[in-house]
Design an enzyme around this catalytic site. Structure first.
Site, PDB file in Angstrom:
ATOM      1  N   HIS A 107      -2.994   1.222   1.940  1.00  0.00           N
ATOM      2  CA  HIS A 107      -3.464   0.138   2.804  1.00  0.00           C
ATOM      3  C   HIS A 107      -3.374  -1.171   2.029  1.00  0.00           C
ATOM      4  O   HIS A 107      -3.519  -1.183   0.806  1.00  0.00           O
ATOM      5  CB  HIS A 107      -4.901   0.398   3.258  1.00  0.00           C
ATOM      6  CG  HIS A 107      -5.299  -0.414   4.455  1.00  0.00           C
ATOM      7  ND1 HIS A 107      -5.587  -1.761   4.376  1.00  0.00           N
ATOM      8  CD2 HIS A 107      -5.439  -0.070   5.761  1.00  0.00           C
ATOM      9  CE1 HIS A 107      -5.893  -2.214   5.586  1.00  0.00           C
ATOM     10  NE2 HIS A 107      -5.808  -1.212   6.443  1.00  0.00           N
ATOM     11  N   LYS A 163     -11.801   5.299  15.049  1.00  0.00           N
ATOM     12  CA  LYS A 163     -12.694   4.217  15.441  1.00  0.00           C
ATOM     13  C   LYS A 163     -13.960   4.808  16.073  1.00  0.00           C
ATOM     14  O   LYS A 163     -13.886   5.852  16.693  1.00  0.00           O
ATOM     15  CB  LYS A 163     -11.997   3.283  16.446  1.00  0.00           C
ATOM     16  CG  LYS A 163     -10.660   2.736  15.987  1.00  0.00           C
ATOM     17  CD  LYS A 163     -10.799   1.745  14.853  1.00  0.00           C
ATOM     18  CE  LYS A 163      -9.432   1.157  14.475  1.00  0.00           C
ATOM     19  NZ  LYS A 163      -9.530   0.171  13.391  1.00  0.00           N
TER      20      LYS A 163
END
Length: 472
Positions: free
Chosen positions: A286, A167
């Protein structure tokens, strides 16, 4: 004497409603949750779904005489009420195996969730579960390697593996991105990860990111002696670009690549899984876009179906929700699809929403990945829910630590080891989780500050897609 046929339109149930039919071991079985338009009989709608997802069309056609329609047609063989919802019912349909191309999940899904989902006679329809016959399962490639091969490859045993999504997910340069990867792996994580929308943007081209991440992996491994990896996202705008990225990852020594299997497509996913199997790469999957497909309880495809589809298409990891984090997830349903991902045989279990027995034979399992809004306070529940064959992936719960990435990673490893030890000693770690972490925090100021930082962070919202009442 030539055969004749009666032209025109007849009710679907005359041909496709067969309540006396006994499904064969070789049949595909599907359970749809159906809400018909007012006034349309259940048997007619169930038969219409069977017809439109197999051999039927809106009118009688003379070419029916050129084939064995009774052999190839789908058969609606059972109807059940949905408790708590008078408007909906379950339609159970059997399909002969010869309707589908061997090893092609695309073929199966095109039939079962194709035009029928736009049928006007339906207000809504949802595919709740599929039973893939073992004879068909054996034609699919499945996971490139599977759980045990990954354990051996990464030299990780006796506990869940730990991961972290870097992040901020977008905006970092490749160099700074690699720095964040290094700090997390040096701190004790097994994996770091590209987020689903990290591909090859102007601020960080894929080749630069791959190189800086691999440098970070090698530097961290030299310092810690631990085998680690970073999920390099190979998802691209074309299959050719996807393979180029996977090939480059292999050339620089990466142990694992990643794919967004729904946005990237099932054909691309199966192709990438085959490539990874041949070239020794693990494949992390994902599920970006799944919420568009599976969250509406009345229309779409349940995630347990998507879990089966991915296992057959191919992937070594799959994001599976967390139950306790920021993303949608009913505990019973989550436990059901975790079993679907990992086990060789899964018995029908309505308490987990599993409508059919499913036999995967010798096909390897997929590692479930718990990711999305989790932090150190969730560790006891995550270990209890997911067990050892899992990846517990803390993004903000690693990088958000007040003392930095490496400390955040180390804290998660400390908390994980405390929970695993307590579990191995026979403690009820979900029940005693607070005590377990608090005791460990007395000896770890890093853990203590993490617990203080996130002690008030909870995601307590009602689940939209709950198990139907009869399943609880």
């Amino acid at each position: 004497m030539a055969k004749t046929y009666n032209a025109g339109v007849k009710e679907y149930r005359e041909t496709y409603w067969m309540p006396e039919y006994e499904p064969k071991d070789s049949d595909f079985l599907a359970c749809f949750k159906v809400v018909p338009q007012p006034g349309v009989p259940r048997e007619e709608i169930a038969a219409a779904v069977a017809a439109e997802s197999s051999t039927g069309t809106w009118t009688t056609v003379w070419t029916d005489l050129l084939t064995d329609l009774d052999y190839y047609k789908g058969r609606a063989y059972r109807i059940e009420d949905v408790p708590g919802d008078d408007s909906a019912f379950y339609a159970f349909i059997a399909y002969p195996i010869d309707l589908f191309e061997e090893g092609s999940i695309v073929s199966v899904m095109t039939s079962l969730v194709g035009n029928v989902f736009g049928f006007k006679a339906l207000r809504s329809i949802r595919l709740e579960d599929i039973r893939f016959p073992l004879a068909y399962v054996m034609t699919c490639g499945g996971p490139p390697h599977g759980i045990q091969v990954e354990r051996d490859k990464m030299d990780k045993y006796g506990r869940p593996m730990l991961g972290c999504t870097i992040k901020p997910k977008l905006g970092l340069s490749a160099k700074n991105y690699g720095r964040a990867v290094y700090e997390c792996l040096r701190g004790g994580l097994d994996f770091t990860k590209d987020d689903e929308n990290v591909t090859s943007q102007p601020f960080m081209r894929w080749r630069d990111r791959f190189l800086f991440c691999q440098d970070a992996i090698e530097k961290a491994q030299d310092e810690t002696g631990e085998r680690t990896g970073h999920y390099l996202n190979a998802t691209a705008g074309t299959p050719e670009e996807m393979y180029e990225r996977a090939e480059f990852a292999k050339e620089i020594g990466s142990p694992i690549v990643m794919h967004d299997f729904l946005t990237g497509g099932l054909t691309a996913n199966t192709g990438l899984a085959n490539y990874c199997r041949k070239n020794g790469l693990l494949l992390h999957i994902h599920r970006a876009m799944h919420g568009v497909i599976d969250r509406n309880p009345l229309h779409g495809i349940h995630f347990r179906v998507l879990s089966k589809v991915l296992r057959l298409s191919g992937g070594d990891h799959l994001h599976s929700g967390t139950v306790v984090g920021k993303l949608e997830g009913d505990r019973g349903s989550d436990l059901g699809w975790i079993d679907i991902m990992r086990d060789s045989f899964i018995a029908e279990d309505r308490s987990r929403g599993i409508m059919f027995d499913q036999d995967f034979g010798e096909m390897p399992g997929v590692i479930p990945v718990a990711s999305g809004g989790i932090h150190v306070w969730h560790m006891p529940a995550l270990v209890a829910i997911f067990g050892d064959d899992s990846v517990l992936q803390f993004g903000g719960g690693t990088i958000g630590h007040p003392w930095g990435n490496a400390v955040g990673a180390a804290v998660n490893l400390v908390a994980l080891e405390a929970c695993v030890q307590a579990r191995n000693e026979g403690q009820e770690i979900e029940k005693n989780g607070k005590e377990i972490l608090t005791n460990d925090g007395k000896h770890s100021p890093e853990l203590k500050i993490a617990m203080e930082t996130w002690k008030e962070i909870k995601f307590e919202f009602d689940t939209v897609d709950k198990l139907d009442l009869s399943h609880k």
